[in-house]
Scaffold this motif. Structure first.
Motif, short mmCIF file in Angstrom:
data_model
loop_
_atom_site.label_atom_id
_atom_site.label_comp_id
_atom_site.label_asym_id
_atom_site.label_seq_id
_atom_site.Cartn_x
_atom_site.Cartn_y
_atom_site.Cartn_z
N ASN A 140 0.83 -1.21 0.00
CA ASN A 140 0.00 0.00 0.00
C ASN A 140 0.86 1.26 0.00
O ASN A 140 0.54 2.24 -0.68
CB ASN A 140 -0.94 0.00 1.20
CG ASN A 140 -2.04 -1.02 1.08
OD1 ASN A 140 -2.39 -1.47 -0.02
ND2 ASN A 140 -2.60 -1.43 2.21
N SER A 143 2.36 1.73 -3.52
CA SER A 143 1.40 2.21 -4.52
C SER A 143 1.14 3.70 -4.38
O SER A 143 0.74 4.36 -5.34
CB SER A 143 0.09 1.43 -4.44
OG SER A 143 -0.60 1.73 -3.24
N GLY A 144 1.37 4.25 -3.18
CA GLY A 144 1.17 5.69 -2.97
C GLY A 144 2.17 6.57 -3.68
O GLY A 144 1.94 7.76 -3.86
N VAL A 148 -0.43 6.79 -10.54
CA VAL A 148 -1.84 6.45 -10.30
C VAL A 148 -2.18 6.63 -8.82
O VAL A 148 -3.23 7.17 -8.47
CB VAL A 148 -2.14 5.01 -10.76
CG1 VAL A 148 -3.53 4.58 -10.35
CG2 VAL A 148 -1.96 4.89 -12.27
N GLY A 149 -1.28 6.20 -7.94
CA GLY A 149 -1.49 6.37 -6.51
C GLY A 149 -1.58 7.84 -6.11
O GLY A 149 -2.41 8.22 -5.28
N GLN A 150 -0.74 8.65 -6.70
CA GLN A 150 -0.77 10.09 -6.41
C GLN A 150 -2.07 10.72 -6.91
O GLN A 150 -2.64 11.58 -6.25
CB GLN A 150 0.43 10.78 -7.06
CG GLN A 150 1.76 10.41 -6.44
CD GLN A 150 2.07 11.24 -5.22
OE1 GLN A 150 1.99 12.46 -5.27
NE2 GLN A 150 2.42 10.59 -4.14
N LEU A 151 -2.55 10.28 -8.08
CA LEU A 151 -3.81 10.81 -8.61
C LEU A 151 -5.00 10.40 -7.73
O LEU A 151 -5.90 11.21 -7.50
CB LEU A 151 -4.02 10.35 -10.05
CG LEU A 151 -3.10 10.99 -11.09
CD1 LEU A 151 -3.27 10.33 -12.45
CD2 LEU A 151 -3.34 12.50 -11.19
N LYS A 152 -4.99 9.16 -7.25
CA LYS A 152 -6.04 8.72 -6.34
C LYS A 152 -6.02 9.54 -5.06
O LYS A 152 -7.06 9.97 -4.57
CB LYS A 152 -5.88 7.24 -6.00
CG LYS A 152 -6.29 6.29 -7.09
CD LYS A 152 -6.08 4.85 -6.64
CE LYS A 152 -6.37 3.87 -7.74
NZ LYS A 152 -6.10 2.48 -7.31
N ALA A 153 -4.84 9.73 -4.51
CA ALA A 153 -4.69 10.52 -3.29
C ALA A 153 -5.14 11.96 -3.52
O ALA A 153 -5.78 12.56 -2.66
CB ALA A 153 -3.25 10.49 -2.80
N GLY A 155 -7.43 12.93 -5.58
CA GLY A 155 -8.90 12.93 -5.60
C GLY A 155 -9.48 13.04 -4.20
O GLY A 155 -10.46 13.76 -3.96
N ILE A 156 -8.88 12.35 -3.26
CA ILE A 156 -9.33 12.42 -1.86
C ILE A 156 -8.97 13.78 -1.27
O ILE A 156 -9.76 14.39 -0.54
CB ILE A 156 -8.71 11.27 -1.05
CG1 ILE A 156 -9.28 9.94 -1.55
CG2 ILE A 156 -8.97 11.45 0.45
CD1 ILE A 156 -8.56 8.72 -1.06
#
Length: 181
Positions: A140, A143-144, A148-153, A155-156
């Motif tokens: 985990n 992946s951060g 992609v992990g940075q883009l997901k983060a 978004g939050i």
């Protein structure tokens, strides 16, 4: 009639400045000690500085438009400034992780793993952890640091930015009391 700057343009300008400041701070911290990039106290310090600068730029903007600003305008200014700054900061971090020092994510993951394992030991939970659980934590964390992990983060974080912008909007708004009946 005066040519007033829109909250979008003012937020964009302030966000650019904040983003550049964020990148400069990140790189200075990286050159001092890369493991400080994941230290909680550095993150809190940067957040306090960041909020203080948004308030400062917000007050400057409010004064430039006549000294009064409704809540909606203040919210728009703060939110746009944070989103623009966040995008610039994310791009600067990706440059650091993938171009300047591709080995840095591994160093940061090890530092985070040591911190998490020490915390688990303090709570007495480290002994009950299986190797699969430890591998999942590591996975985990890894992946951060991907794009992609940075883009997901991000978004939050946009949701968190909206909440902070609500608070900053309440701080920055100023009503013209002379218009009260």
């Amino acid at each position: 009639m005066e040519n007033q700057e829109s909250p979008f343009k003012a937020g964009l300008n302030s966000g650019l400045i904040l983003g550049i400041i964020s990148i400069v701070i990140t790189y200075i911290v990286y050159f001092i000690d890369p493991t400080l990039l994941v230290a909680w106290y550095v993150g809190i310090g940067i957040l306090v500085l960041y909020i203080g600068l948004i308030i400062y730029y917000g007050i400057q903007y409010r004064n430039s438009i006549g000294g009064f600003m409704p809540f909606g305008t203040a919210f728009n200014f703060a939110f746009i400034a944070m989103v623009v700054s966040g995008v610039i900061s994310m791009l600067g971090s990706q440059l650091l992780y993938h171009v300047v020092d591709p080995a840095l994510p591994g160093v940061l993951i090890e530092s985070q793993m040591e911190t998490q394992m020490a915390m688990l030991e303090r709570f007495g939970a480290a002994d009950s952890m299986t190797s699969e659980q430890i591998d999942e934590i590591r996975s985990n964390l890894e992946s951060g640091y991907t794009i992609v992990g940075q883009l997901k983060a991000f978004g939050i974080i946009v949701i968190v930015y909206a909440i902070i912008a609500l608070i900053l909007g309440a701080i920055l708004k100023k009503r013209d009391k002379s218009l009260d009946y």
